[in-house]
Design an enzyme around this catalytic site. Structure first.
Site, PDB file in Angstrom:
ATOM      1  N   ALA B  10       0.768 -41.392   9.004  1.00 26.15           N
ATOM      2  CA  ALA B  10       1.524 -42.598   9.323  1.00 26.15           C
ATOM      3  C   ALA B  10       2.797 -42.602   8.502  1.00 26.15           C
ATOM      4  CB  ALA B  10       0.705 -43.852   9.009  1.00 26.15           C
ATOM      5  N   CYS B  11       3.809 -43.293   8.994  1.00 23.86           N
ATOM      6  CA  CYS B  11       5.045 -43.427   8.227  1.00 23.86           C
ATOM      7  C   CYS B  11       5.620 -44.805   8.476  1.00 23.86           C
ATOM      8  CB  CYS B  11       6.055 -42.344   8.586  1.00 23.86           C
ATOM      9  SG  CYS B  11       6.561 -42.393  10.315  1.00 23.86           S
ATOM     10  N   ALA B  12       6.744 -45.106   7.820  1.00 22.15           N
ATOM     11  CA  ALA B  12       7.269 -46.471   7.850  1.00 22.15           C
ATOM     12  C   ALA B  12       7.642 -46.907   9.267  1.00 22.15           C
ATOM     13  CB  ALA B  12       8.473 -46.560   6.921  1.00 22.15           C
ATOM     14  N   THR B  18       5.276 -39.445  11.191  1.00 19.37           N
ATOM     15  CA  THR B  18       3.862 -39.527  11.555  1.00 19.37           C
ATOM     16  C   THR B  18       3.453 -38.282  12.348  1.00 19.37           C
ATOM     17  OG1 THR B  18       4.044 -41.915  11.694  1.00 19.37           O
ATOM     18  CG2 THR B  18       2.149 -40.911  12.801  1.00 19.37           C
TER      19      THR B  18
END
Lengths: 148, 500
Positions: B10-12, B18
């Site tokens: 996951a990423c921001a 992601t």
């Protein structure tokens, strides 16, 4: 790759930018001219904000800057070739020569988001990244991306 | 068998990193010949979602994310957490690091920052030995305590109007004689329990040869007449004696004894030398100072309790808070040992009418608060808990009911700050309330059920204890419930979006 997201007019050769700030400003203007964002300034700020969270530069001179700020109208991909290597605090500390700029609408339709995620995955493919790094020809670049 | 690796990325923004991280991990794992499945928690919603079966079968879990991924569904799995860029940069390196450094999530003794939660079973330490001693001592405490209480009830002699006129036994009647004898039985139990405790602490450190010297040493250290002191050294001296004996015996075992002596070393030589040694140490070094110190401490504690109405409540709340803080970790064990020490020492010194029950009772009242609080929150705020969390919460219910505070560990590991605050406040509430209402915990299990399974003296039989402990549980549940975000709802809505 869908034409609505990417076609060969989305390739931009940036001969002038020497810093990330300049690059963001120039590309944002280009993206606004293409009609994907309502405000170049706002998109530019969005790119900067995203960069503060964590660098989008990864390996082999490639970065994937993106923003989902309110100015974004529709999902798009823009390939930008930088003449000068740009300092990006990339994972391998190398200057960035190639940027895949993304516009992501806030209420992005799933279909489009999926396409963007496909591009991201494709960037991990070494053959693909070599092709887009080594070639400057608009048609070759467009063909590589259209195959995604 | 092929190694199975599962991962979550996951990423921001949930757009690029992601998926790049997922791709990197998949590639690296396939290159190593592993089976791999990567869940991407991106802006689209979670894709390629790990099923319970995937998790069950996985050998290793990798979380490569820049945002918080709730790890609770991976409880009991080897888990390695990193950021997305690390995976993108070098997927192979991340896998290798994960294989080397992954730790089992939510296990007892795991660490959240610097706080160790639960007891670390593999790591034998001070607390392991002390808790071992306590476990051997508890049956004696309960047996002696109950008999003493029965005798004690009879000792309150009443006049015809039911008023208590004096305390003592009328040994001229057969019943009075019996009760007097029973009272003595209780006293003997309390006198023996400290040497028994010391013996088994020493046994935990250095096995059988250490039991005899530690029991004898602890007996002397607790007998004011032998010591020519005003009081015995109590629990602290027993711990000290046990550890001195334990490590002294360990040392003796290392000596290369002549072959001909070897059969009698553990049954004769070591116990003889160690007993001689510890007796001299107790008589001439540690006995008197500790006895004087303990006498001061307990009369001070009793003086405070007698002269300040709020002191027991504060003490109870602090002990409760300590119990809830690290759920079986060192702070929790310290509170538990302190409670047991004060109880046994004052019981022996002052008898059941004047023993100090506060810290021991508060500790027991607080034990079940954290696991039952989590469970209650998961029942009230169903939508704030994911499916996996609900499963973990039912496990916490079972553990909490039998007084196993560790049931809440997975939740603390997943969300330390919020959970520790909730647990500490709720546990302190329970501890403070039992102190305020004057409950007296003799033995049993530390949960609301303790009122039936165990022996607790309380103002309103059965009810007071349950009410106090339940209040603590409710406080913990409320804090959890009100501070949790509706993350489950959000996730569900995202999933629906994804199906459009």
């Amino acid at each position: 790759m869908e034409k609505a997201i990417f076609d060969n007019t989305h390739i931009y050769y940036d001969h002038d930018s020497q810093t990330q700030v300049e690059a963001f400003a120039n590309v944002a203007k280009f993206v606004a001219e293409c009609g994907y964002v309502t405000s170049a300034d706002q998109y530019c700020q969005g790119l900067k904000d995203r960069e503060i969270e964590a660098t989008t530069g990864f390996k082999n001179g490639i970065a994937i800057p993106h923003s989902n700020d309110a100015s974004v109208i529709k999902p798009g991909l823009f390939l930008v070739k930088f003449n000068h290597g740009i300092e990006w605090q990339a994972l391998d500390k190398q200057p960035i020569k190639l940027g895949f700029f993304l516009t992501i609408p806030k209420d992005g339709a799933t279909k489009h988001l999926k396409l963007l995620s496909k591009i991201a995955r494709k960037l991990m493919d070494e053959d693909f990244s070599r092709t887009v790094i080594e070639n400057d020809d608009r048609d070759v670049l467009a063909k590589a991306i259209e195959e995604i | 068998m092929t190694k199975k690796i599962i991962a979550v990325t996951a990423c921001a923004a949930g757009i690029a990193h992601t998926y790049m991280a997922a791709e990197a991990i998949e590639k690296a794992a396939k290159a190593k010949g592993y089976e791999v499945k990567v869940e991407t928690d991106g802006a689209i919603g979670a894709e390629n979602i790990l099923t319970a079966e995937d998790i069950e079968n996985a050998d290793l879990v990798v979380i490569a994310a820049d945002i918080k991924i709730d790890p609770i569904r991976f409880t009991g799995k080897r888990l390695y957490t990193t950021d997305s860029n690390a995976a993108i940069n070098d997927g192979t390196a991340v896998l290798e690091k994960a294989e080397a450094e992954a730790t089992v999530f939510g296990k007892k003794g795991g660490k959240v920052g610097k706080i160790q939660i639960g007891s670390n079973k593999e790591k034998v330490n001070f607390f392991t030995h002390v808790m071992s001693g306590i476990s051997y001592m508890i049956p004696m405490v309960i047996a002696a305590g109950l008999i003493l209480t029965i005798a004690n009830l009879y000792a309150f002699q009443k006049d015809d109007l039911g008023r208590i006129v004096k305390w003592g036994f009328d040994t001229k009647t057969p019943m009075g004689m019996l009760m007097s004898n029973l009272f003595q039985v209780g006293q003997v139990g309390f006198k023996l329990m400290i040497p028994l405790f010391a013996g088994f602490v020493a046994n935990s450190i250095a096995d059988k040869p250490a039991i005899a010297p530690a029991m004898i040493g602890a007996y002397i250290a607790n007998d004011q007449e032998l010591l020519h002191a005003k009081a015995g050294g109590g629990f602290i001296s027993a711990i000290l004696v046990a550890f001195i004996v334990g490590y002294f015996v360990k040392l003796l075992k290392k000596i290369k004894w002549p072959k001909i002596l070897q059969p009698i070393v553990p049954i004769m030589i070591i116990p003889f030398i160690a007993t001689l040694f510890i007796s001299l140490v107790v008589f001439y070094v540690i006995g008197q100072p500790i006895a004087a110190g303990m006498d001061g401490l307990y009369s001070g504690l009793n003086w405070i309790n007698a002269n300040s109405a709020s002191a027991p409540i504060i003490l109870g709340a602090v002990i409760g808070a300590m119990i809830g803080f690290d759920l079986g970790g060192p702070v929790n064990k310290t509170a538990l040992i302190f409670g047991t020490a004060v109880f046994t020492d004052t019981m022996r010194k002052y008898g059941p009418t004047h023993a100090n029950f506060v810290p021991g009772t508060a500790a027991q009242a607080a034990i079940s608060v954290a696991p039952l609080g989590v469970w209650l929150a998961s029942v009230i705020w169903k939508r704030k808990f994911s499916k996996d969390e609900k499963t973990a919460a039912s496990a916490a219910l079972g553990m909490g009911l039998v007084g196993v505070t560790e049931g809440a560990i997975p939740f603390v590991a997943a969300d330390p700050i919020r959970m520790i605050i909730a647990n500490v406040v709720g546990s302190a509430t329970a501890g403070g309330l039992v102190a305020a209402t004057g409950c007296k915990f003799y033995g049993g299990i530390g949960s609301p059920l303790g009122t039936f399974i165990g022996y607790i003296e309380q103002p309103i039989p059965f009810v007071t204890w349950i009410a106090c402990v339940s209040a603590g549980i409710a406080v913990t549940a409320l804090i959890i419930g009100f501070t949790r975000t509706d993350r489950v709802i959000e996730a569900a809505e995202q999933a629906e979006l994804g199906n459009d």
